[in-house]
Design a protein around this motif. Structure first.
Motif, mmCIF file in Angstrom:
data_model
loop_
_atom_site.group_PDB
_atom_site.id
_atom_site.type_symbol
_atom_site.label_atom_id
_atom_site.label_comp_id
_atom_site.label_asym_id
_atom_site.label_seq_id
_atom_site.Cartn_x
_atom_site.Cartn_y
_atom_site.Cartn_z
ATOM 1 N N SER A 63 -22.795 -2.404 1.241
ATOM 2 C CA SER A 63 -22.312 -3.769 1.473
ATOM 3 C C SER A 63 -21.897 -4.506 0.208
ATOM 4 N N GLU A 64 -22.286 -4.004 -0.965
ATOM 5 C CA GLU A 64 -21.995 -4.721 -2.206
ATOM 6 C C GLU A 64 -21.297 -3.832 -3.229
ATOM 7 N N TYR A 65 -20.426 -4.462 -4.007
ATOM 8 C CA TYR A 65 -19.806 -3.790 -5.155
ATOM 9 C C TYR A 65 -19.539 -4.846 -6.213
ATOM 10 N N GLU A 66 -19.958 -4.548 -7.431
ATOM 11 C CA GLU A 66 -19.689 -5.451 -8.552
ATOM 12 C C GLU A 66 -19.547 -4.615 -9.822
ATOM 13 N N GLU A 67 -18.565 -4.976 -10.640
ATOM 14 C CA GLU A 67 -18.346 -4.286 -11.907
ATOM 15 C C GLU A 67 -17.857 -5.282 -12.940
ATOM 16 N N SER A 68 -18.023 -4.900 -14.206
ATOM 17 C CA SER A 68 -17.489 -5.724 -15.280
ATOM 18 C C SER A 68 -16.970 -4.798 -16.377
ATOM 19 N N VAL A 69 -15.936 -5.239 -17.051
ATOM 20 C CA VAL A 69 -15.372 -4.452 -18.143
ATOM 21 C C VAL A 69 -16.367 -4.437 -19.292
ATOM 22 N N CYS A 70 -16.644 -3.253 -19.819
ATOM 23 C CA CYS A 70 -17.599 -3.159 -20.926
ATOM 24 C C CYS A 70 -16.999 -2.458 -22.142
ATOM 25 N N GLY A 71 -15.748 -2.023 -22.057
ATOM 26 C CA GLY A 71 -15.124 -1.367 -23.207
ATOM 27 C C GLY A 71 -13.766 -0.807 -22.865
ATOM 28 N N SER A 72 -13.175 -0.151 -23.849
ATOM 29 C CA SER A 72 -11.885 0.509 -23.641
ATOM 30 C C SER A 72 -11.753 1.662 -24.623
ATOM 31 N N VAL A 73 -10.840 2.565 -24.288
ATOM 32 C CA VAL A 73 -10.551 3.707 -25.135
ATOM 33 C C VAL A 73 -9.041 3.751 -25.329
ATOM 34 N N GLU A 74 -8.617 3.794 -26.581
ATOM 35 C CA GLU A 74 -7.187 3.809 -26.895
ATOM 36 C C GLU A 74 -6.965 4.780 -28.050
ATOM 37 N N ILE A 75 -5.863 5.493 -28.009
ATOM 38 C CA ILE A 75 -5.499 6.406 -29.090
ATOM 39 C C ILE A 75 -4.351 5.766 -29.855
ATOM 40 N N MET A 76 -4.593 5.445 -31.085
ATOM 41 C CA MET A 76 -3.589 4.747 -31.895
ATOM 42 C C MET A 76 -2.353 5.625 -32.094
ATOM 43 N N ASN A 77 -1.181 5.009 -32.061
ATOM 44 C CA ASN A 77 0.112 5.651 -32.266
ATOM 45 C C ASN A 77 0.470 6.663 -31.181
ATOM 46 N N HIS A 78 -0.203 6.600 -30.034
ATOM 47 C CA HIS A 78 0.085 7.469 -28.891
ATOM 48 C C HIS A 78 -0.120 6.661 -27.619
ATOM 49 N N TYR A 79 0.328 7.214 -26.498
ATOM 50 C CA TYR A 79 0.033 6.638 -25.196
ATOM 51 C C TYR A 79 -1.179 7.371 -24.637
ATOM 52 N N GLY A 80 -2.151 6.617 -24.197
ATOM 53 C CA GLY A 80 -3.327 7.236 -23.620
ATOM 54 C C GLY A 80 -4.583 6.770 -24.304
ATOM 55 N N PRO A 81 -5.678 7.315 -23.831
ATOM 56 C CA PRO A 81 -5.717 8.297 -22.761
ATOM 57 C C PRO A 81 -5.401 7.662 -21.414
ATOM 58 N N HIS A 82 -5.062 8.509 -20.472
ATOM 59 C CA HIS A 82 -4.834 8.020 -19.123
ATOM 60 C C HIS A 82 -5.852 8.662 -18.179
ATOM 61 N N ASN A 83 -6.645 9.583 -18.725
ATOM 62 C CA ASN A 83 -7.729 10.203 -17.976
ATOM 63 C C ASN A 83 -8.813 10.624 -18.958
ATOM 64 N N ILE A 84 -10.051 10.490 -18.541
ATOM 65 C CA ILE A 84 -11.176 10.858 -19.400
ATOM 66 C C ILE A 84 -12.224 11.552 -18.537
ATOM 67 N N ASP A 85 -12.841 12.573 -19.084
ATOM 68 C CA ASP A 85 -13.906 13.274 -18.373
ATOM 69 C C ASP A 85 -15.007 13.609 -19.365
ATOM 70 N N ILE A 86 -16.230 13.375 -18.954
ATOM 71 C CA ILE A 86 -17.382 13.595 -19.821
ATOM 72 C C ILE A 86 -18.384 14.494 -19.093
ATOM 73 N N ASN A 87 -18.844 15.522 -19.795
ATOM 74 C CA ASN A 87 -19.894 16.394 -19.288
ATOM 75 C C ASN A 87 -21.051 16.292 -20.275
ATOM 76 N N PHE A 88 -22.075 15.551 -19.894
ATOM 77 C CA PHE A 88 -23.191 15.305 -20.803
ATOM 78 C C PHE A 88 -24.044 16.555 -21.024
ATOM 79 N N GLU A 89 -24.174 17.380 -19.988
ATOM 80 C CA GLU A 89 -24.985 18.594 -20.124
ATOM 81 C C GLU A 89 -24.436 19.520 -21.203
ATOM 82 N N ASN A 90 -23.132 19.729 -21.205
ATOM 83 C CA ASN A 90 -22.500 20.639 -22.167
ATOM 84 C C ASN A 90 -21.933 19.928 -23.392
ATOM 85 N N LYS A 91 -22.152 18.617 -23.461
ATOM 86 C CA LYS A 91 -21.666 17.811 -24.580
ATOM 87 C C LYS A 91 -20.161 17.984 -24.788
ATOM 88 N N LEU A 92 -19.413 17.790 -23.681
ATOM 89 C CA LEU A 92 -17.958 17.929 -23.714
ATOM 90 C C LEU A 92 -17.293 16.608 -23.346
#
Length: 156
Positions: A100-129
């Motif tokens: 019944s509820e959903y709430e979010e707030s912006v807490c940061g951003s990721v930008e690559i200088m002098n390029h476009y992107g990222p436009h997708n990000i994936d994190i695997n904490f177990e394998n540190k990837l």
């Protein structure tokens, strides 16, 4: 079940507290409207969340990777398409997530200088990837020809 006639854009599925949450956009809304549906089963039927759409902001509405849980906190990545397609990633902390509820707030951003992107990000904490993508927007006289050849290969 329930999406047979809809083309979902950047759909992301999250299983949280035995509920499946499906975040997605549609082609008609060009990824600028983020919808949320829920189900008790992975294959549905899915029901529209009462707060859906959960975002109509082009700086964060189009999904930019899977929803992650880290240190008991939930984070969502959204493509920032305000300046250009895939300009950067906005990071949202989801503070309320239930049927019944959903709430979010912006807490940061990721930008690559002098390029476009990222436009997708994936994190695997177990394998540190960490996987991110980016691109350069360059003019090429052969771009149309390469696109044509690529489509021809798909037909063969």
């Amino acid at each position: 079940v329930g999406f047979e006639s809809i083309r979902l854009v950047d759909a992301t599925l999250l299983n949280y507290n035995n509920i499946f949450y499906l975040f997605f956009g549609t082609k008609e809304q060009d990824g600028n409207v983020l919808k949320l549906y829920t189900s008790y089963k992975i294959n549905g039927p899915f029901r529209k969340h009462p707060q859906s759409p959960i975002s109509i902001d082009p700086s964060k509405s189009r999904m930019g990777g899977r929803v992650i849980i880290y240190n008991d906190k939930i984070y969502r990545f959204g493509q920032n398409n305000c300046r250009n397609y895939g300009h950067s990633i906005s990071t949202m902390k989801i503070t309320k997530l239930s049927e019944s509820e959903y709430e979010e707030s912006v807490c940061g951003s990721v930008e690559i200088m002098n390029h476009y992107g990222p436009h997708n990000i994936d994190i695997n904490f177990e394998n540190k990837l960490l996987l991110i993508d980016f691109y350069n927007n360059k003019f090429s006289i052969f771009a149309g020809y390469r696109r044509f050849l690529s489509r021809m290969k798909n037909l063969i």
